[in-house]
Design a protein around this motif. Structure first.
Motif, mmCIF file in Angstrom:
data_model
loop_
_atom_site.group_PDB
_atom_site.id
_atom_site.type_symbol
_atom_site.label_atom_id
_atom_site.label_comp_id
_atom_site.label_asym_id
_atom_site.label_seq_id
_atom_site.Cartn_x
_atom_site.Cartn_y
_atom_site.Cartn_z
ATOM 1 N N GLY A 25 4.738 35.029 -0.794
ATOM 2 C CA GLY A 25 4.687 33.578 -0.770
ATOM 3 C C GLY A 25 3.357 33.062 -0.253
ATOM 4 N N ILE A 26 2.862 33.690 0.793
ATOM 5 C CA ILE A 26 1.567 33.292 1.362
ATOM 6 C C ILE A 26 0.449 33.514 0.345
ATOM 7 N N ILE A 27 0.472 34.666 -0.349
ATOM 8 C CA ILE A 27 -0.560 34.967 -1.350
ATOM 9 C C ILE A 27 -0.521 33.955 -2.490
ATOM 10 N N LEU A 28 0.676 33.628 -2.978
ATOM 11 C CA LEU A 28 0.790 32.687 -4.084
ATOM 12 C C LEU A 28 0.301 31.291 -3.684
ATOM 13 N N ILE A 29 0.644 30.860 -2.480
ATOM 14 C CA ILE A 29 0.175 29.553 -2.000
ATOM 15 C C ILE A 29 -1.353 29.550 -1.903
ATOM 16 N N TYR A 30 -1.925 30.633 -1.393
ATOM 17 C CA TYR A 30 -3.380 30.745 -1.275
ATOM 18 C C TYR A 30 -4.047 30.676 -2.655
ATOM 19 N N MET A 31 -3.466 31.387 -3.642
ATOM 20 C CA MET A 31 -4.043 31.376 -4.991
ATOM 21 C C MET A 31 -3.953 29.975 -5.611
ATOM 22 N N GLY A 32 -2.812 29.328 -5.441
ATOM 23 C CA GLY A 32 -2.651 27.976 -5.973
ATOM 24 C C GLY A 32 -3.606 26.993 -5.317
ATOM 25 N N TYR A 33 -3.719 27.075 -3.999
ATOM 26 C CA TYR A 33 -4.625 26.194 -3.258
ATOM 27 C C TYR A 33 -6.072 26.417 -3.693
ATOM 28 N N GLY A 34 -6.459 27.691 -3.861
ATOM 29 C CA GLY A 34 -7.826 28.015 -4.265
ATOM 30 C C GLY A 34 -8.176 27.424 -5.623
ATOM 31 N N THR A 35 -7.241 27.472 -6.544
ATOM 32 C CA THR A 35 -7.488 26.912 -7.872
ATOM 33 C C THR A 35 -7.623 25.392 -7.804
ATOM 34 N N PHE A 66 2.778 24.959 -9.467
ATOM 35 C CA PHE A 66 3.873 25.913 -9.645
ATOM 36 C C PHE A 66 3.698 27.124 -8.738
ATOM 37 N N LEU A 67 2.463 27.633 -8.638
ATOM 38 C CA LEU A 67 2.220 28.782 -7.753
ATOM 39 C C LEU A 67 2.576 28.431 -6.310
ATOM 40 N N ILE A 68 2.168 27.264 -5.864
ATOM 41 C CA ILE A 68 2.450 26.840 -4.489
ATOM 42 C C ILE A 68 3.957 26.683 -4.282
ATOM 43 N N LEU A 69 4.641 26.103 -5.273
ATOM 44 C CA LEU A 69 6.099 25.948 -5.165
ATOM 45 C C LEU A 69 6.805 27.301 -5.155
ATOM 46 N N PHE A 70 6.370 28.225 -6.030
ATOM 47 C CA PHE A 70 6.931 29.575 -6.016
ATOM 48 C C PHE A 70 6.717 30.212 -4.654
ATOM 49 N N GLY A 71 5.492 30.066 -4.133
ATOM 50 C CA GLY A 71 5.175 30.650 -2.832
ATOM 51 C C GLY A 71 6.055 30.101 -1.731
ATOM 52 N N GLY A 72 6.220 28.782 -1.704
ATOM 53 C CA GLY A 72 7.086 28.162 -0.701
ATOM 54 C C GLY A 72 8.525 28.620 -0.824
ATOM 55 N N TYR A 73 9.002 28.713 -2.067
ATOM 56 C CA TYR A 73 10.379 29.174 -2.305
ATOM 57 C C TYR A 73 10.569 30.603 -1.797
ATOM 58 N N PHE A 74 9.582 31.485 -2.075
ATOM 59 C CA PHE A 74 9.702 32.874 -1.637
ATOM 60 C C PHE A 74 9.664 32.983 -0.110
ATOM 61 N N ILE A 75 8.849 32.154 0.532
ATOM 62 C CA ILE A 75 8.790 32.167 1.997
ATOM 63 C C ILE A 75 10.140 31.747 2.580
ATOM 64 N N ILE A 76 10.723 30.704 2.028
ATOM 65 C CA ILE A 76 12.029 30.231 2.503
ATOM 66 C C ILE A 76 13.093 31.310 2.308
ATOM 67 N N LYS A 77 13.096 31.947 1.111
ATOM 68 C CA LYS A 77 14.073 33.007 0.842
ATOM 69 C C LYS A 77 13.876 34.192 1.777
#
Length: 196
Positions: A62-72, A175-186
């Motif tokens: 989740g952290i990696i996906l949020i970082y990738m989304g934020y970077g883009t 979408f990447l950030i949302l996926f990341g947040g969802y995975f962190i919550i799960k």
């Protein structure tokens, strides 16, 4: 064909690097899947079916996906269309992205330890030819789908304005950030379940 982080990365990177992104992402994804296939064949796949391991994968992923989304999103203001796709873009190489995004997606593991493991056990009963046929068919389906997406983005890009391309990248990044947040919550929920 299910929408998810791998599809999002393919769309976002294809807009910058061109159609070759699809095959390269699948190469990274396939390397990881081959290693996991070996683990399953030798009976080690069950170690992945563990709440703590799932939680660690979900939190880190989740952290990696949020970082990738934020970077883009951060790089959108400097994004420019060029006549030919760039081969010197910043960020992870698409092969590495295929590995990292697959690893960061806990539902990739869930698919493999449930549906995928069933397929592998069936194929294993047919011998090495059965396992190879399953794996090659599985990877070829990924290759065809993600190549279709990435080359569609590359050639479709000739008909889209810079504003439209930036809009696609923004949506993919969200979408990447949302996926990341969802995975962190799960992942957090598995580590620290709330009991009524």
């Amino acid at each position: 064909m299910a929408p998810g982080p791998l599809l999002t990365i393919t769309i976002g990177e294809s807009a910058k690097r061109g159609g070759i992104v699809g095959p390269m992402v699948v190469l990274g994804h396939g390397i990881l899947e081959f290693l996991l296939l070996i683990l399953i064949i030798f009976g080690l796949g069950s170690i992945l079916n563990n709440k703590i391991i799932f939680s660690i994968i979900a939190l880190a992923g989740g952290i990696i996906l949020i970082y990738m989304g934020y970077g883009t999103i951060k790089d959108l203001k400097n994004y420019q269309l060029s006549a030919t796709p760039s081969t010197t873009q910043k960020g992870l190489h698409p092969v590495i992205s295929g590995i990292v995004v697959s690893l960061s997606n806990p539902y990739w593991f869930i698919w493999w330890i449930t549906i995928g493991m069933g397929y592998v056990m069936f194929a294993k009963g047919l011998g090495i030819k059965g396992v190879l046929a399953f794996f090659i068919g599985h990877i070829l389906s990924d290759l065809v789908w993600y190549s279709f997406i990435s080359y569609g983005i590359q050639f479709g890009g000739k008909f889209f304005s810079l504003k439209v391309i930036k809009g696609i990248l923004l949506v993919c990044s969200i979408f990447l950030i949302l996926f990341g947040g969802y995975f962190i919550i799960k992942g957090y929920g598995f580590l620290f379940p709330v009991h009524p």
